[in-house]
Design a protein around this motif. Structure first.
Motif, PDB file in Angstrom:
ATOM      1  N   PHE A  64      -5.858   5.189  -1.615  1.00  0.00           N
ATOM      2  CA  PHE A  64      -4.517   4.710  -1.338  1.00  0.00           C
ATOM      3  C   PHE A  64      -4.185   4.213  -3.034  1.00  0.00           C
ATOM      4  O   PHE A  64      -5.009   3.928  -3.733  1.00  0.00           O
ATOM      5  CB  PHE A  64      -4.302   3.712  -0.351  1.00  0.00           C
ATOM      6  CG  PHE A  64      -5.238   2.698  -0.298  1.00  0.00           C
ATOM      7  CD1 PHE A  64      -4.895   1.413  -1.039  1.00  0.00           C
ATOM      8  CD2 PHE A  64      -6.382   2.735   0.434  1.00  0.00           C
ATOM      9  CE1 PHE A  64      -5.998   0.237  -1.018  1.00  0.00           C
ATOM     10  CE2 PHE A  64      -7.329   1.617   0.243  1.00  0.00           C
ATOM     11  CZ  PHE A  64      -7.091   0.398  -0.291  1.00  0.00           C
ATOM     12  N   SER A  65      -2.976   3.810  -2.993  1.00  0.00           N
ATOM     13  CA  SER A  65      -2.394   3.346  -4.234  1.00  0.00           C
ATOM     14  C   SER A  65      -1.889   1.825  -3.889  1.00  0.00           C
ATOM     15  O   SER A  65      -1.134   1.624  -3.125  1.00  0.00           O
ATOM     16  CB  SER A  65      -1.095   3.883  -4.703  1.00  0.00           C
ATOM     17  OG  SER A  65      -0.567   3.348  -5.836  1.00  0.00           O
ATOM     18  N   VAL A  66      -2.286   0.677  -4.455  1.00  0.00           N
ATOM     19  CA  VAL A  66      -1.932  -0.508  -4.593  1.00  0.00           C
ATOM     20  C   VAL A  66      -0.773  -0.975  -5.599  1.00  0.00           C
ATOM     21  O   VAL A  66      -0.864  -0.658  -6.773  1.00  0.00           O
ATOM     22  CB  VAL A  66      -2.871  -1.421  -4.661  1.00  0.00           C
ATOM     23  CG1 VAL A  66      -2.647  -2.879  -4.622  1.00  0.00           C
ATOM     24  CG2 VAL A  66      -4.039  -1.486  -3.526  1.00  0.00           C
ATOM     25  N   ILE A 105       0.933  -1.047  -0.123  1.00  0.00           N
ATOM     26  CA  ILE A 105      -0.110  -0.082  -0.040  1.00  0.00           C
ATOM     27  C   ILE A 105       1.037   1.073  -0.103  1.00  0.00           C
ATOM     28  O   ILE A 105       1.870   1.076   1.053  1.00  0.00           O
ATOM     29  CB  ILE A 105      -0.939  -0.213   1.196  1.00  0.00           C
ATOM     30  CG1 ILE A 105      -1.901  -1.030   1.251  1.00  0.00           C
ATOM     31  CG2 ILE A 105      -1.700   1.246   0.895  1.00  0.00           C
ATOM     32  CD1 ILE A 105      -2.622  -1.537   0.201  1.00  0.00           C
ATOM     33  N   ALA A 106       0.781   1.983  -0.989  1.00  0.00           N
ATOM     34  CA  ALA A 106       1.459   3.344  -1.055  1.00  0.00           C
ATOM     35  C   ALA A 106       0.473   4.702  -1.130  1.00  0.00           C
ATOM     36  O   ALA A 106      -0.688   4.497  -1.341  1.00  0.00           O
ATOM     37  CB  ALA A 106       2.393   3.470  -2.227  1.00  0.00           C
ATOM     38  N   SER A 107       1.084   5.491  -0.519  1.00  0.00           N
ATOM     39  CA  SER A 107       0.281   6.886  -0.611  1.00  0.00           C
ATOM     40  C   SER A 107      -0.949   6.965   0.016  1.00  0.00           C
ATOM     41  O   SER A 107      -1.846   7.530  -0.630  1.00  0.00           O
ATOM     42  CB  SER A 107       0.591   7.645  -2.059  1.00  0.00           C
ATOM     43  OG  SER A 107      -0.202   6.768  -2.937  1.00  0.00           O
ATOM     44  N   LEU A 108      -1.090   6.327   1.162  1.00  0.00           N
ATOM     45  CA  LEU A 108      -2.518   6.328   1.849  1.00  0.00           C
ATOM     46  C   LEU A 108      -2.779   7.776   2.083  1.00  0.00           C
ATOM     47  O   LEU A 108      -1.702   8.456   2.878  1.00  0.00           O
ATOM     48  CB  LEU A 108      -2.460   5.522   2.921  1.00  0.00           C
ATOM     49  CG  LEU A 108      -3.791   5.024   3.594  1.00  0.00           C
ATOM     50  CD1 LEU A 108      -4.337   4.025   2.992  1.00  0.00           C
ATOM     51  CD2 LEU A 108      -3.461   4.906   5.175  1.00  0.00           C
ATOM     52  N   THR A 109      -3.852   8.263   1.929  1.00  0.00           N
ATOM     53  CA  THR A 109      -4.366   9.691   2.262  1.00  0.00           C
ATOM     54  C   THR A 109      -5.164   9.677   3.542  1.00  0.00           C
ATOM     55  O   THR A 109      -5.737   8.547   3.745  1.00  0.00           O
ATOM     56  CB  THR A 109      -5.057  10.614   0.974  1.00  0.00           C
ATOM     57  OG1 THR A 109      -6.332   9.845   0.867  1.00  0.00           O
ATOM     58  CG2 THR A 109      -4.226  10.224  -0.183  1.00  0.00           C
TER      59      THR A 109
END
Length: 183
Positions: A110-112, A101-105
């Protein structure tokens, strides 16, 4: 005179025939077919401290040769009292696939990222996709998630059912070949 007309009518077809590939090529794709997630829901009626998680169901191509479609689940957890944040690469149920999981706001978009190693050299396929919820705009093509707090003092739960939770969605991710797993 007929030969010139026949020749000029076949010229467009000739260039099309030359542009087609000489051999069939497999179309490789990762698909997120399911998602379940729980996040803290701050506020008067929310829950600030909850065991959070994101779990996806992923279909992906068989590595050698890419013919059959396989399926696995991938999950990452955050303990209660921890704010969900970007994660390191985590093995899925099929250990040949890792995800993160990247760049969770702050709005839980989020980005997977998904990576499948295809050789012992570390080469593989990598794909990413941003998953968002947008209940205010049901026509948003990028609104894959539906998130809802189910009553007082419950966490926020999300699923892969679109802006109003009524349409199951599939997230298609076209991977790119890479020489090593992205950092």
């Amino acid at each position: 005179m007929h030969s010139r007309t026949v020749l000029t009518s076949f010229l467009p077809l000739l260039s099309l025939g030359l542009s087609l590939p000489l051999e069939p090529r497999d179309f490789i794709e990762f698909n997120i077919t399911g998602l379940s997630a729980t996040f803290p829901y701050p506020g008067v009626y929310g829950v600030d401290s909850v065991n959070s998680f994101v779990e996806i169901t992923l279909s992906y191509p068989e590595s050698q040769p890419p013919s059959a479609s396989l399926s696995t689940t991938c999950r990452v957890d955050w303990p209660a009292g921890t704010s969900p944040a970007a994660t390191a690469w985590t093995a899925c149920a099929d250990s040949g696939i890792v995800f993160r999981i990247a760049s969770l706001t702050s709005t839980n978009n989020f980005s997977v990222g998904v990576f499948q190693q295809r050789s012992i050299d570390g080469e593989g396929l990598s794909a990413t996709h941003i998953l968002t919820s947008n209940p205010g705009n049901p026509s948003d093509p990028n609104a894959y998630m539906f998130c809802l707090q189910k009553g007082k003092f419950n966490p926020l739960t999300c699923s892969l059912t679109g802006p109003y939770g009524s349409t199951p969605r599939t997230v298609e991710m076209t991977p790119v070949a890479v020489t090593e797993r992205p950092a």
